[in-house]
Design a protein around this motif. Structure first.
Motif, PDB file in Angstrom:
ATOM      1  N   ARG A 220       0.818  -1.216   0.000  1.00 33.32           N
ATOM      2  CA  ARG A 220       0.000   0.000   0.000  1.00 33.32           C
ATOM      3  C   ARG A 220       0.848   1.261   0.000  1.00 33.32           C
ATOM      4  NH1 ARG A 220      -2.092  -0.585   6.248  1.00 33.32           N
ATOM      5  NH2 ARG A 220      -0.264   0.353   7.266  1.00 33.32           N
ATOM      6  N   CYS A 221       2.158   1.136   0.032  1.00 31.74           N
ATOM      7  CA  CYS A 221       3.053   2.300   0.036  1.00 31.74           C
ATOM      8  C   CYS A 221       3.389   2.702  -1.394  1.00 31.74           C
ATOM      9  CB  CYS A 221       4.340   1.993   0.805  1.00 31.74           C
ATOM     10  SG  CYS A 221       4.084   1.689   2.566  1.00 31.74           S
ATOM     11  N   ALA A 222       3.179   3.968  -1.704  1.00 32.12           N
ATOM     12  CA  ALA A 222       3.422   4.475  -3.055  1.00 32.12           C
ATOM     13  C   ALA A 222       4.772   5.189  -3.128  1.00 32.12           C
ATOM     14  CB  ALA A 222       2.315   5.436  -3.459  1.00 32.12           C
ATOM     15  N   LEU A 223       5.532   4.884  -4.175  1.00 32.74           N
ATOM     16  CA  LEU A 223       6.799   5.592  -4.382  1.00 32.74           C
ATOM     17  C   LEU A 223       6.512   7.046  -4.729  1.00 32.74           C
ATOM     18  CD1 LEU A 223       8.984   3.139  -6.508  1.00 32.74           C
ATOM     19  CD2 LEU A 223       8.810   3.325  -4.030  1.00 32.74           C
ATOM     20  N   PRO A 224       7.219   7.990  -4.144  1.00 30.56           N
ATOM     21  CA  PRO A 224       7.037   9.399  -4.493  1.00 30.56           C
ATOM     22  C   PRO A 224       7.315   9.614  -5.979  1.00 30.56           C
ATOM     23  CG  PRO A 224       8.341   9.174  -2.494  1.00 30.56           C
ATOM     24  CD  PRO A 224       8.215   7.805  -3.066  1.00 30.56           C
ATOM     25  N   PRO A 225       6.536  10.454  -6.648  1.00 32.49           N
ATOM     26  CA  PRO A 225       6.734  10.686  -8.089  1.00 32.49           C
ATOM     27  C   PRO A 225       8.160  11.080  -8.454  1.00 32.49           C
ATOM     28  CG  PRO A 225       4.676  11.663  -7.360  1.00 32.49           C
ATOM     29  CD  PRO A 225       5.378  11.190  -6.122  1.00 32.49           C
ATOM     30  N   THR A 226       8.819  11.877  -7.609  1.00 36.69           N
ATOM     31  CA  THR A 226      10.193  12.290  -7.916  1.00 36.69           C
ATOM     32  C   THR A 226      11.131  11.096  -7.934  1.00 36.69           C
ATOM     33  OG1 THR A 226       9.731  14.344  -6.738  1.00 36.69           O
ATOM     34  CG2 THR A 226      12.011  13.926  -7.319  1.00 36.69           C
ATOM     35  N   LEU A 227      10.936  10.150  -7.021  1.00 35.21           N
ATOM     36  CA  LEU A 227      11.765   8.957  -7.004  1.00 35.21           C
ATOM     37  C   LEU A 227      11.463   8.081  -8.211  1.00 35.21           C
ATOM     38  CD1 LEU A 227      13.865   7.185  -5.637  1.00 35.21           C
ATOM     39  CD2 LEU A 227      12.030   6.157  -4.279  1.00 35.21           C
ATOM     40  N   GLN A 228      10.195   7.967  -8.576  1.00 37.29           N
ATOM     41  CA  GLN A 228       9.848   7.201  -9.767  1.00 37.29           C
ATOM     42  C   GLN A 228      10.552   7.771 -10.997  1.00 37.29           C
ATOM     43  OE1 GLN A 228       5.581   6.118 -10.324  1.00 37.29           O
ATOM     44  NE2 GLN A 228       5.261   7.117  -8.360  1.00 37.29           N
TER      45      GLN A 228
END
Length: 365
Positions: A220-228
């Protein structure tokens, strides 16, 4: 005497213990790795005082706070704070904004002869700092993405090199539909906070940082867009392991080691694990298709029976092999064909580990 601080970098780099005096509902929404919650106000008291503040102003809210602070309540609060301070004399306390609650806590402690500094700006300022650092470090660190088919041992490989980020470890989840671990996943805020602190620590020295190839969601944890975005543009190292070896690794990690998670359950561990595996398989039923799902579900039932009756996990290898070959590998290959990443190196698990140590100057743990 120590003074209040706004040096957030120092707080997080030095793993400073933090006394969180917010209400439990606030703490559960998001906190910091080394923070412990000993609230000034419980959830109901916080609600009442907040309502009074909005209707009648700060002074009325303060007066209500003192009315609610019976001798018994104050004694309990002070006892908990004193124990924390005795254990962590170099720590700091904080509330949401470093305002009224922090000052009230300091006043109560001073009446007991204790001066304990607070974090200026409180939780809100520290959270803003970590979000800004997360953006900065995702854009400035030199990531090397470790990629490979499911079961290649990417996480184990990362855990053997010093300059790495274990996203699955932070998320407490292995990433797939079957990726639950024996720990509850953190909130999204807690996930981001820990990730930001880890990246901040890595930024104190130069050099590449190894990170595992992950989809947007880890449980349920989403990677931050900047890290993606950073991972999408980063070069890759490919771990290439045979299908059989990957299936055996997954059976060891998910089945043999997975039984430990159910050691305290009312049912037999093998039964509980088997039920969870059926539940997880059902989550990808539509993507497998009706016939393939039915075949795998029957094979899983047979493997579960073998584990329960004979403590034999080998029966899962054909099930895992089929899942890898017919589902996970196809999805991974499709994504790889769509991408145009620079491949720095490809090889077996052992070869990639050595390459990371030699070429990226990543020290072995």
């Amino acid at each position: 005497m120590r003074t209040d601080t706004a040096n957030f970098t120092k707080l997080f780099l030095e793993d400073t213990p933090l006394l969180d005096i917010r209400a439990p509902v606030e703490f559960n929404r998001g906190a910091f790795p080394l923070a412990e919650n000993y609230p000034l106000l419980d959830n109901r008291q916080r609600e009442l005082i907040g309502t009074r503040y909005k209707s009648d102003g700060q002074q009325a809210a303060i007066e209500l706070g003192w009315e609610l602070a019976s001798e018994e309540v104050l004694a309990a609060r002070l006892s908990a704070w004193k124990k924390f301070i005795d254990q962590f004399p170099s720590g700091y306390l904080y509330c949401f904004r470093g305002g009224l609650r922090s000052r009230m806590a300091q006043k109560l402690l001073r009446a007991e002869g204790l001066d304990y500094p607070m974090v200026t700006g409180g939780y809100k300022a520290m959270r803003s700092f970590l979000l800004a650092e997360l953006e900065t470090q995702c854009q400035s660190l030199a990531f090397v993405v470790v990629a490979g088919h499911t079961g290649s041992g990417k996480t184990a490989l990362l855990n053997r090199v010093q300059r790495s980020v274990d996203l699955e470890g932070i998320a407490k989840h292995r990433g797939s539909s079957f990726g639950r671990t024996d720990s509850e996943q953190p909130s999204q805020i807690d996930f981001e906070n820990q990730l930001s602190i880890d990246l901040l620590k890595l930024s104190q020295q130069s050099g590449p940082v190894a990170i595992e190839d992950e989809s947007r969601l880890i449980g349920r944890c989403a990677l931050p867009p900047t890290l993606q975005a950073a991972m999408q543009s980063a070069p890759r190292v490919l771990v290439e392991e045979p299908l059989e070896a990957r299936a055996q690794r997954i059976v060891r990690d998910y089945i043999s080691d997975g039984l430990k998670r159910f050691s305290g359950s009312e049912k037999l561990p093998a039964q509980s694990l088997g039920e969870e595996l059926h539940f997880n398989l059902n989550k990808i039923r539509k993507r497998l298709g009706g016939l393939r799902y039915k075949q795998l579900d029957e094979a899983l039932t047979s493997a579960n029976r073998e584990l329960q009756q004979h403590n034999n996990s080998e029966a899962y290898i054909p099930v895992v092999t089929a899942l890898l070959r017919d589902y996970y590998d196809g999805s991974y290959d499709y994504l790889m064909k769509k991408s145009e990443h620079k491949i720095l190196f490809r090889g077996s698990h052992a070869e990639v580990q050595q390459w990371l140590v030699d070429s990226c100057q990543l020290r072995q743990k």
